[in-house]
Design an enzyme around this catalytic site. Structure first.
Site, short mmCIF file in Angstrom:
data_model
loop_
_atom_site.label_atom_id
_atom_site.label_comp_id
_atom_site.label_asym_id
_atom_site.label_seq_id
_atom_site.Cartn_x
_atom_site.Cartn_y
_atom_site.Cartn_z
N HIS A 205 7.30 3.18 1.33
CA HIS A 205 6.35 4.20 0.86
C HIS A 205 6.72 5.59 1.32
O HIS A 205 6.09 6.57 0.91
CB HIS A 205 4.94 3.87 1.34
CG HIS A 205 4.77 3.98 2.82
ND1 HIS A 205 4.39 5.14 3.43
CD2 HIS A 205 4.95 3.09 3.81
CE1 HIS A 205 4.35 4.95 4.75
NE2 HIS A 205 4.68 3.72 5.00
N1 UDP Z 1 0.88 -3.69 6.11
C1 UDP Z 1 -0.06 -4.53 5.53
N2 UDP Z 1 0.06 -4.85 4.21
C2 UDP Z 1 1.09 -4.41 3.44
C3 UDP Z 1 2.07 -3.57 4.05
C4 UDP Z 1 1.93 -3.21 5.38
O1 UDP Z 1 -0.98 -4.98 6.20
O2 UDP Z 1 1.14 -4.75 2.25
C5 UDP Z 1 0.69 -3.27 7.51
C6 UDP Z 1 1.85 -3.51 8.46
O3 UDP Z 1 1.77 -4.79 9.03
C7 UDP Z 1 1.67 -2.41 9.49
C8 UDP Z 1 1.06 -1.30 8.71
O4 UDP Z 1 0.53 -1.87 7.51
O5 UDP Z 1 0.72 -2.79 10.48
C9 UDP Z 1 2.13 -0.29 8.38
O6 UDP Z 1 1.62 0.67 7.57
P1 UDP Z 1 2.53 1.80 6.93
O7 UDP Z 1 3.87 1.26 6.63
O8 UDP Z 1 1.72 2.36 5.82
O9 UDP Z 1 2.60 2.91 8.05
P2 UDP Z 1 3.62 3.22 9.24
O10 UDP Z 1 3.57 2.09 10.21
O11 UDP Z 1 4.97 3.43 8.65
O12 UDP Z 1 3.09 4.48 9.85
#
Ligand code: UDP
Length: 400
Positions: free
Chosen positions: A242
């Site tokens: 994303h």
């Molecule tokens: N996640 C989820 N469902 C999905 C994709 C990701 O529950 O379909 C969870 C993942 O396990 C993690 C979090 O969302 O805990 C990550 O979110 P994101 O990638 O949006 O943010 P980042 O961690 O990069 O800031």
């Protein structure tokens, strides 16, 4: 009772100030009152996105009635927000702002203005923000402007990559914060190097480590998930993308999808709304047909598939930390990383391109041996008490 402040109404899609306020003033002020039977003032915990809900869940629960939960609405789709509140057994926020999806500057500006108003009425003892989102930056700015102590959970991460908006957000939040909760000694050292003084820093571990064992489904539920998604244990890849640098440029998103589509095992791709919109705009339907596209998953479903997968291919920050608990390897598709602690063990950084397929295929060639090796390695992000340490540090700060 939940209260709503709206940055914009549907009919009024432009900039307006002062913002229309949905809840009557008296109601919002009631939200500031300590829960019945307590005399403790409340600590505002501000979140707006999926990872912030995950990483603040145990902090919120441990604060209990002392927490004033404020959702900015940065992630507004139920699949990225409400399902996480439910699965993490959180009450709905006390106050819900509606900053919505807009440009970065406007999102930060609107959230700061709304949070300023919220803090002026609720007078929290401290404001807790998490990570590197626009919400975290707005929360820190608004609290600082009202002279309210700022607590930054997951402080001190640095990619040293100024092309990433998140890097700018996290640097500013750390320098505004009165208490920096650093997940590791590496993040503490980053803060010290930038002149953040020692008394403002505490090493807590990462709060995501506290939550994963509680949420990951048991074996039977995981078998059900494998059946539902039509994949075989340890013989499929779970992928998420994303980040703007990966999905906003057609050539980059195109190469990532081509690499996923060419892997020798099925790929399950829960498609983030941003990625879905870009893929549609670039006409990438045929590329998406080569992987198994599903809606963004709830946390339980995602962790269940994660634990059963062979490996992940992702640009997410949080999954790298979760990988160190679930003992799965992640191909991290990025040009830089702020999580060096897992490089070479649970994660490998790969720029968008042919390296994605090369690294994944190399791991898949002897995946059971790799899993066995990772199973012996401890997480560098702590042992599951980061939220408790964070709450202790907040109490110490408030007592002093
Ligand atoms: N996640 C989820 N469902 C999905 C994709 C990701 O529950 O379909 C969870 C993942 O396990 C993690 C979090 O969302 O805990 C990550 O979110 P994101 O990638 O949006 O943010 P980042 O961690 O990069 O800031």
């Amino acid at each position: 009772m939940q209260h709503t402040l709206r940055a914009r109404t549907a009919a009024d899609n432009g900039y307006r100030y002062p913002f229309p306020i949905a809840a009557p003033d008296a109601d919002l002020e009631n939200a500031a009152r300590p829960a019945e039977g307590t005399r403790v003032k409340r600590i505002a915990v501000v979140y707006g996105t999926r990872p912030e809900i995950v990483k603040l869940a145990v902090v919120l629960r441990q604060l209990g009635p002392r927490a004033l939960a404020v959702h900015t609405g940065q992630h507004f789709s139920p699949a990225l927000s409400d399902v996480f509140l439910t699965q993490l057994r959180l009450d709905h926020p006390d106050i819900r702002l509606e900053i919505g999806g807009t440009s970065r500057g406007r999102q930060i500006g609107e959230a700061t203005a709304l949070l300023d108003e919220c803090f002026s009425r609720t007078q929290p003892l401290a404001v807790v923000v998490q990570g590197d989102t626009n919400t975290a930056l707005a929360g820190a700015l608004a609290a600082n402007a009202r002279d309210i102590p700022v607590v930054h959970v997951e402080a001190g991460l640095r990619s040293f990559d100024r092309a990433m908006p998140e890097e700018h957000n996290r640097v500013v939040v750390d320098h505004l914060a009165d208490l920096c909760c650093a997940p590791t000694e590496t993040s503490r050292a980053n803060l010290l190097r930038e002149g953040v003084t020692e008394e403002r820093i505490v090493v807590t571990g990462n709060t995501v480590i506290d939550v994963v064992p509680e949420i990951v489904p048991d074996e039977e539920q995981r078998r059900g998930l494998l059946d539902a998604f039509g994949v075989e244990a340890k013989r499929f890849v779970l992928a998420t993308f994303h980040r703007p640098e990966n999905v906003d440029v057609a050539d980059v998103l195109g190469v990532i999808l081509d690499q996923l589509g060419a892997l020798p095992v099925p790929v399950v791709l829960p498609l983030h709304p941003r990625t879905a919109a870009r893929a549609a705009a670039f006409g990438f339907d045929a590329k998406l047909e080569r992987v198994r596209v599903v809606e963004p998953l709830g946390y339980e479903e995602f962790l269940g598939l994660f634990a059963e997968s062979a490996l992940l291919v992702s640009d997410s920050g949080g999954v790298q930390e979760e990988a160190s608990v679930l003992k799965r390897p992640v191909v991290v598709v990025r040009n830089s990383t702020e999580r060096p602690e897992v490089q070479g063990t649970f994660a490998q950084l790969v720029a968008p391109g042919a390296g994605i397929g090369a690294v994944a295929a190399g791991w898949l060639a002897d995946i059971d041996a790799l899993h066995a090796r990772l199973a012996t390695m401890p997480s560098p992000y702590g042992g599951g008490d980061a939220s408790a340490r964070t709450v202790e540090a907040i109490d110490r700060m408030l007592a002093s």
